[in-house]
Design a protein around this motif. Structure first.
Motif, PDB file in Angstrom:
ATOM      1  N   LEU A  90       1.233  -1.044   0.074  1.00 30.61           N
ATOM      2  CA  LEU A  90       0.149  -0.311   0.111  1.00 30.61           C
ATOM      3  C   LEU A  90       0.783   0.828  -0.255  1.00 30.61           C
ATOM      4  N   PRO A  91       1.566   1.493  -1.024  1.00 34.22           N
ATOM      5  CA  PRO A  91       2.367   2.553  -0.997  1.00 34.22           C
ATOM      6  C   PRO A  91       1.844   3.961  -0.776  1.00 34.22           C
ATOM      7  N   GLY A  92       0.628   3.634  -1.033  1.00 29.95           N
ATOM      8  CA  GLY A  92      -0.240   5.676  -1.162  1.00 29.95           C
ATOM      9  C   GLY A  92      -0.515   5.500   0.074  1.00 29.95           C
ATOM     10  N   LEU A  93      -0.801   4.192   1.040  1.00 29.84           N
ATOM     11  CA  LEU A  93      -0.582   4.619   2.180  1.00 29.84           C
ATOM     12  C   LEU A  93       0.556   4.997   2.960  1.00 29.84           C
ATOM     13  N   MET A  94       1.641   4.259   2.887  1.00 32.42           N
ATOM     14  CA  MET A  94       2.849   5.078   3.518  1.00 32.42           C
ATOM     15  C   MET A  94       2.908   6.201   2.916  1.00 32.42           C
ATOM     16  N   GLU A  95       2.916   6.892   1.919  1.00 35.62           N
ATOM     17  CA  GLU A  95       3.032   8.455   1.504  1.00 35.62           C
ATOM     18  C   GLU A  95       2.264   9.248   2.093  1.00 35.62           C
ATOM     19  N   GLU A  96       0.505   8.785   3.067  1.00 35.50           N
ATOM     20  CA  GLU A  96      -0.114  10.444   3.654  1.00 35.50           C
ATOM     21  C   GLU A  96      -0.001   9.174   4.990  1.00 35.50           C
ATOM     22  N   LEU A  97       0.835   8.387   5.165  1.00 35.18           N
ATOM     23  CA  LEU A  97       1.010   8.031   7.213  1.00 35.18           C
ATOM     24  C   LEU A  97       2.673   9.109   7.203  1.00 35.18           C
ATOM     25  N   GLY A  98       3.779   8.786   6.237  1.00 35.35           N
ATOM     26  CA  GLY A  98       4.879   9.735   6.469  1.00 35.35           C
ATOM     27  C   GLY A  98       5.322   8.922   7.535  1.00 35.35           C
ATOM     28  N   LEU A  99       5.793   9.677   8.502  1.00 37.04           N
ATOM     29  CA  LEU A  99       7.329   9.366   9.654  1.00 37.04           C
ATOM     30  C   LEU A  99       6.184   8.776  10.504  1.00 37.04           C
ATOM     31  N   PHE A 100       5.017   9.041  10.659  1.00 27.66           N
ATOM     32  CA  PHE A 100       4.271   8.217  11.600  1.00 27.66           C
ATOM     33  C   PHE A 100       4.283   7.064  11.821  1.00 27.66           C
ATOM     34  N   LEU A 101       4.846   6.078  10.562  1.00 30.92           N
ATOM     35  CA  LEU A 101       4.450   4.908  10.616  1.00 30.92           C
ATOM     36  C   LEU A 101       5.820   3.641  10.752  1.00 30.92           C
ATOM     37  N   PRO A 102       6.925   4.165  10.297  1.00 26.59           N
ATOM     38  CA  PRO A 102       8.778   4.112  10.879  1.00 26.59           C
ATOM     39  C   PRO A 102       8.128   3.829  12.414  1.00 26.59           C
ATOM     40  N   LEU A 103       7.089   5.340  13.442  1.00 22.12           N
ATOM     41  CA  LEU A 103       7.264   5.108  14.995  1.00 22.12           C
ATOM     42  C   LEU A 103       5.617   5.072  15.708  1.00 22.12           C
ATOM     43  N   LEU A 104       5.194   3.976  14.828  1.00 26.53           N
ATOM     44  CA  LEU A 104       5.141   3.227  15.169  1.00 26.53           C
ATOM     45  C   LEU A 104       4.854   2.118  16.300  1.00 26.53           C
ATOM     46  N   GLY A 105       6.189   1.894  16.172  1.00 27.80           N
ATOM     47  CA  GLY A 105       6.097   0.806  17.309  1.00 27.80           C
ATOM     48  C   GLY A 105       5.921   1.624  18.307  1.00 27.80           C
ATOM     49  N   VAL A 106       7.051   2.880  18.848  1.00 30.43           N
ATOM     50  CA  VAL A 106       7.238   4.150  19.738  1.00 30.43           C
ATOM     51  C   VAL A 106       5.431   4.801  20.326  1.00 30.43           C
ATOM     52  N   ILE A 107       4.717   4.512  19.220  1.00 33.38           N
ATOM     53  CA  ILE A 107       3.475   4.697  19.421  1.00 33.38           C
ATOM     54  C   ILE A 107       2.676   3.316  20.518  1.00 33.38           C
TER      55      ILE A 107
END
Length: 215
Positions: A90-107
């Motif tokens: 889902l590359p489109g969703l990846m662009e929309e989530l941006g930096l916060f997806l790699p930070l998902l673990g912290v969240i």
């Protein structure tokens, strides 16, 4: 543990975003559309549920001194897996989530509060707890994304519905463009939090029995 109580707590009385006020940065940053809010919420739901189950299974083998470190390692690994899956499919969703997806673990470490529930309960209860907390978080993000997209663009579901065009509800010229800006995010998030807290308050009130004697 009572499953009904866990569901009620996850959705209403102990909702991680609306009541505990956790993970609000992501709730504001990725919720300019329904797809962004729903996508982020579902990723968090998956990581919370699986991490809770894994940590509970490990609780008999991990000393208390390194449980927090273990929690971070497990959640970070699952967050990285979610990140890679979204990038691949889902590359489109990846662009929309941006930096916060790699930070998902912290969240998710914040949402799961360091795996406190999983370290003290069975795998089944921990899975349900993670699922309920994840659904509660997804509910808040989805509602915020829905309202912001609808009020700010006159449509909702872009990237998901109607061939990716979304469903147009009213003419965009009448939309309040500020709703997709940070100030709009704060206003809509405050409204959704208030809505859920009112529902939680009503759910916590004792119900009057029918036919009870009038005093």
């Amino acid at each position: 543990m009572d499953m009904g109580k866990q569901i009620k707590e996850g959705l209403l009385t102990r909702n991680p975003a609306a009541v505990q006020l956790l993970g609000l940065c992501a709730a504001l940053a990725v919720t300019t559309t329904l797809r962004g809010g729903l996508g982020m919420g579902l990723c968090a739901l998956m990581v919370l549920t699986l991490s809770n189950g894994i940590l509970s299974l490990l609780r008999e083998y991990i000393p208390k001194q390194i449980r927090l470190l273990t929690t971070v390692a497990v959640v970070a690994t699952l967050g990285a897996v979610a990140d890679l899956v979204i990038q691949a499919f889902l590359p489109g969703l990846m662009e929309e989530l941006g930096l916060f997806l790699p930070l998902l673990g912290v969240i998710c470490v914040l949402l799961g509060q360091g795996g406190a529930f999983a370290w003290e309960n069975s795998a089944g209860s921990s899975l349900i707890e993670g699922l309920c907390q994840g659904v509660g978080y997804t509910l808040v993000l989805s509602l915020v994304g829905l309202f912001r997209e609808l009020l700010g663009k006159g449509s909702f579901g872009s990237g998901m519905l109607n061939g990716g065009r979304g469903l147009q509800v009213f003419d965009p010229q009448y939309a309040a463009g500020g709703m997709v800006l940070p100030v709009g995010g704060f206003l809509v998030l405050a409204f959704v939090i208030a809505l859920i807290r009112v529902a939680a308050d009503r759910a916590g009130r004792p119900r009057k029995r029918k036919g009870a004697a009038k005093g």
